[in-house]
Design an enzyme around this catalytic site. Sequence first.
Site, PDB file in Angstrom:
ATOM      1  N   ASP A 193     -46.072 -31.933  -1.938  1.00 15.22           N
ATOM      2  CA  ASP A 193     -45.481 -33.366  -1.882  1.00 15.22           C
ATOM      3  C   ASP A 193     -46.164 -33.983  -0.359  1.00 15.22           C
ATOM      4  OD1 ASP A 193     -44.231 -35.765  -2.285  1.00 15.22           O
ATOM      5  OD2 ASP A 193     -42.306 -35.053  -1.610  1.00 15.22           O
ATOM      6  N   ASP A 229     -42.950 -35.756 -18.017  1.00 14.31           N
ATOM      7  CA  ASP A 229     -42.665 -37.174 -17.325  1.00 14.31           C
ATOM      8  C   ASP A 229     -41.966 -37.972 -18.402  1.00 14.31           C
ATOM      9  OD1 ASP A 229     -42.875 -39.470 -15.871  1.00 14.31           O
ATOM     10  OD2 ASP A 229     -45.065 -39.956 -16.340  1.00 14.31           O
ATOM     11  N   SER A 231     -39.584 -40.132 -18.080  1.00 19.27           N
ATOM     12  CA  SER A 231     -39.617 -41.436 -17.696  1.00 19.27           C
ATOM     13  C   SER A 231     -40.709 -42.460 -17.853  1.00 19.27           C
ATOM     14  CB  SER A 231     -39.273 -41.811 -16.299  1.00 19.27           C
ATOM     15  OG  SER A 231     -40.097 -41.088 -15.375  1.00 19.27           O
ATOM     16  N   HIS A 349     -50.729  10.987  14.416  1.00 18.27           N
ATOM     17  CA  HIS A 349     -51.697  11.570  15.254  1.00 18.27           C
ATOM     18  C   HIS A 349     -51.812  10.237  16.322  1.00 18.27           C
ATOM     19  CE1 HIS A 349     -55.100  13.248  17.030  1.00 18.27           C
ATOM     20  NE2 HIS A 349     -55.840  12.275  16.631  1.00 18.27           N
ATOM     21  N   ASN A 350     -52.043  10.588  17.469  1.00 15.88           N
ATOM     22  CA  ASN A 350     -52.283   9.517  18.545  1.00 15.88           C
ATOM     23  C   ASN A 350     -51.028   8.579  18.386  1.00 15.88           C
ATOM     24  OD1 ASN A 350     -54.441  11.154  19.821  1.00 15.88           O
ATOM     25  ND2 ASN A 350     -55.988   9.589  18.674  1.00 15.88           N
ATOM     26  N   GLU A 379     -46.939  12.498  18.277  1.00 16.76           N
ATOM     27  CA  GLU A 379     -47.751  13.136  19.071  1.00 16.76           C
ATOM     28  C   GLU A 379     -47.716  12.629  20.490  1.00 16.76           C
ATOM     29  OE1 GLU A 379     -52.324  14.938  19.424  1.00 16.76           O
ATOM     30  OE2 GLU A 379     -52.126  12.870  18.706  1.00 16.76           O
ATOM     31  N   ASP A 381     -49.798  12.751  23.942  1.00 19.98           N
ATOM     32  CA  ASP A 381     -51.052  13.434  24.941  1.00 19.98           C
ATOM     33  C   ASP A 381     -50.592  12.991  26.415  1.00 19.98           C
ATOM     34  OD1 ASP A 381     -52.046  13.625  22.504  1.00 19.98           O
ATOM     35  OD2 ASP A 381     -53.911  12.359  22.949  1.00 19.98           O
ATOM     36  N   HIS A 394     -54.818   8.540  25.898  1.00 26.55           N
ATOM     37  CA  HIS A 394     -56.073   9.100  25.391  1.00 26.55           C
ATOM     38  C   HIS A 394     -56.846   9.459  26.407  1.00 26.55           C
ATOM     39  CE1 HIS A 394     -59.062  10.434  22.538  1.00 26.55           C
ATOM     40  NE2 HIS A 394     -58.256  10.582  21.631  1.00 26.55           N
ATOM     41  N   GLU A 428     -49.675  17.454  23.387  1.00 27.86           N
ATOM     42  CA  GLU A 428     -51.075  17.935  23.941  1.00 27.86           C
ATOM     43  C   GLU A 428     -50.826  17.748  25.455  1.00 27.86           C
ATOM     44  OE1 GLU A 428     -55.704  16.487  23.293  1.00 27.86           O
ATOM     45  OE2 GLU A 428     -54.206  16.135  21.766  1.00 27.86           O
ATOM     46  N   SER A 550     -52.825  24.558  14.691  1.00 28.27           N
ATOM     47  CA  SER A 550     -53.291  22.934  14.288  1.00 28.27           C
ATOM     48  C   SER A 550     -54.815  23.209  14.058  1.00 28.27           C
ATOM     49  CB  SER A 550     -53.173  22.169  15.629  1.00 28.27           C
ATOM     50  OG  SER A 550     -52.005  21.991  15.810  1.00 28.27           O
ATOM     51  N   ASP A 725     -59.514  -8.802  -6.123  1.00 27.27           N
ATOM     52  CA  ASP A 725     -60.162 -10.264  -6.340  1.00 27.27           C
ATOM     53  C   ASP A 725     -61.821  -9.850  -6.784  1.00 27.27           C
ATOM     54  OD1 ASP A 725     -60.974 -12.881  -6.861  1.00 27.27           O
ATOM     55  OD2 ASP A 725     -61.158 -13.455  -4.807  1.00 27.27           O
TER      56      ASP A 725
END
Length: 776
Positions: A193, A229, A231, A349-350, A379, A381, A394, A428, A550, A725
């Site tokens: 509108d 519509d 009206s 991780h990290n 984790e 570090d 890191h 770590e 690990s 898409d």
Amino acid sequence: MDGNVPSDRACGHRQPGDRVGVGRAGGSPAPGAPTLDCSSFAGVAQPWPRAQQWLSEDEDLQLMLQGSLLRKVTSRRAKERRFRLQEDGVTVVSERRFGRAPSKQSFSVAHITAVHRGHHSEGLRRYGRAIPEQHCFTIAFEGGRRNLDLGARDEDVALSWVRGLRTLRGRLRGMSQQERLEHWIHGMLQRADRDKDNRMCFQEVQIMLRMANIHMDNAYTHQLFEECDHSGDGRLEDRELEDFCRRLLRRPELEELFGRYSGEDCVLSAEELRDFLQDQGEEGTLQQACAIICAHELNEKARQQDLMTLDGFTMYLLSPAGDILNQEHTQVHQDMSQPLCHYFISSSHNTYLTRNQIGGTSSTEAYVRALMMGCRCVELDCWEGPDGEPIISHGHTFTSKILFRDVIEAIRDYAFKRSPYPVILSLENHCGVKQQATMAQHMKAILGDMLLTQPLEGQDPSVLPSPEQLKGKVLVKGKKLPELQPEPCGVTSILDEEEEEETEEEDRLQAKDASHVAPELSAMVVYCQATPFPGLAQALQHPRPYEMSSFSERKARKLIKEAGPAFMRYTSRQLSRVYPLGLKMTSSNYNPQEMWNAGCQLVALNFQTPGYEMDLNTGRFLGNGGCGYVLKPQFLRSPHSGSPRPLVLRIRVITAQQLPKLNREKLSSIVDPFVRVEIYGVTADCSKQQTAYRSNNGFNPRWEETLTFQLQVPELALVRFVVEDHDSTSCNDFVGQFTLPLGSMREGYRHIHLLSKDGASLSPATLFVHVTCRCP
């Protein structure tokens, strides 16, 4: 719906003495859409009526409507902006002026996950100390959006915003699908509108259709416009707008399904609804059918007679009861009394990073986000920091640094808000002995009784405890001093295993000569003793459940490829952790499914990096209440158990509804959607199939295409629904997705509520599908 029962003209064929009909009355608007209160559209540019009621009843919301000057706290400085709640009761806009040019930003209350008072966030603790704590609050969002740290001029204003936002969140969570649809269409009408005269001319209707992702033939649009519509003045307003929106929201596929069960009288009796439920594969009873009618039927008169109209049927199918996810699985429902090694455990991780691992920002908020996503292994570090305080970062990169102490405080505050089951701190360790002792002191002082420092009393040391036994406990994974041969001065030289592996495999990283373990830190390691992998032969011959090795993703793949069955036997007895290669500078992830297939428990991913890998992780831990622990299939817990039973999965992709518009700046840009169903599981089960695309229709595309999958190991399978898409000249654009375990997927006619790339809700965007699972 006005609450009156429509006349006998509804469907014809009704004889005297038949039950009273509550179907569509002759001459009424087209069926199929949820009944929308006509007052919802009385005055297009006016506040959404339901929100208007909320706002008028609450003093805090009234203050938010007027707006408040709040300081937005960032790393550079606090910037004062005017924040104001919009009349829709959902959108908050902030404004700032640069000379004459206004600058506006906004967010939706629907995307808020939490509101916290005080210097709660890292940002406020670091940069907001000049603002009194009682004046501050933090808004946390779902998906990847960063926290918003704000400071008010006085405590009362801060309290009003905190209470008001929490009130609105509660109201939004309690909204029915009918109310959500009302709100969605009301927003469309408001934006379309343009001249704000509370009426819609034909051009404004065309704008609204493009906003709603609909490309409709001009001749048909004009015909529909003229039909509404009443009206004849070339404008739609009030009930004319309601009529137009009803026609737009028609669901022909639901009309057909409803008609199949309701017959000629166009209503479902409780007995007919029971038949539908049983065909859905549910244990439908007459009592259950009556309860569904009571909960979802919109027409009061129909509800009193235990009858369900098409509107009520639509609301039911759009509710959680009609969701593809088994709602029983939104609660913890699995056996939680088995050893830890019998569960997949959500692992990060990290965890400290908010972006990539080379120059990204480290933040305690990243730990909060991961824990609130159900992560159970984070984790840390740990590196030498100034003033005797260890830091998290890191190493050898440009990532920012945060205090170890602050991270432990964040873990204390959030470890068990999302899940009561144990959290594992994967250390770590690159610190010297002195700062290691400081780390131990911080953990003991901050975590207190949460920290597990002794084996459970009466527990067999050759068996790992269960998640149930470890509820509310924080476990430390790290190096432990040898008990029989301690070195002088109480330290031992142990090379960190992850650093050792990355040095061996990447050569670019240089390991330190040695790491040292302080006795205070060693004493905190109980059930998760980090140990270099001794090789499968030795590990199987001499299992040590309290030890955990690990593996880099590369080493794990090699073991799976060369010794898969033996590696599965190993993971059935001991915990194993897999982590991404160190060379992944952008913190990209690997496919976790191949590691789960081998029984690896802690498959660590970069939670800050969206993509299909994190979709799979979210899907894997979607069930069992999202508690972060999922019981592994029997054959991965006991390799000598029976073989899995194969299944044939058939998914009929029927329709989509209200897909998001990708290019909001370009009205003429309408998506050409297609649906791809992806299966992730054992190699033989991995498969992808997709529908054709539908041109220029993101509002209600219809496919009616069946995709069939043969599954050999359904217990491990994840099903990912992706909408894209179509683009014939470049890569397809992502629209939305939803991933869940096959075991948590319900059969029958189901709606799928789509998520964005970063996991945020795309409500009201849905897919409508029919699912069957059968033995071949």
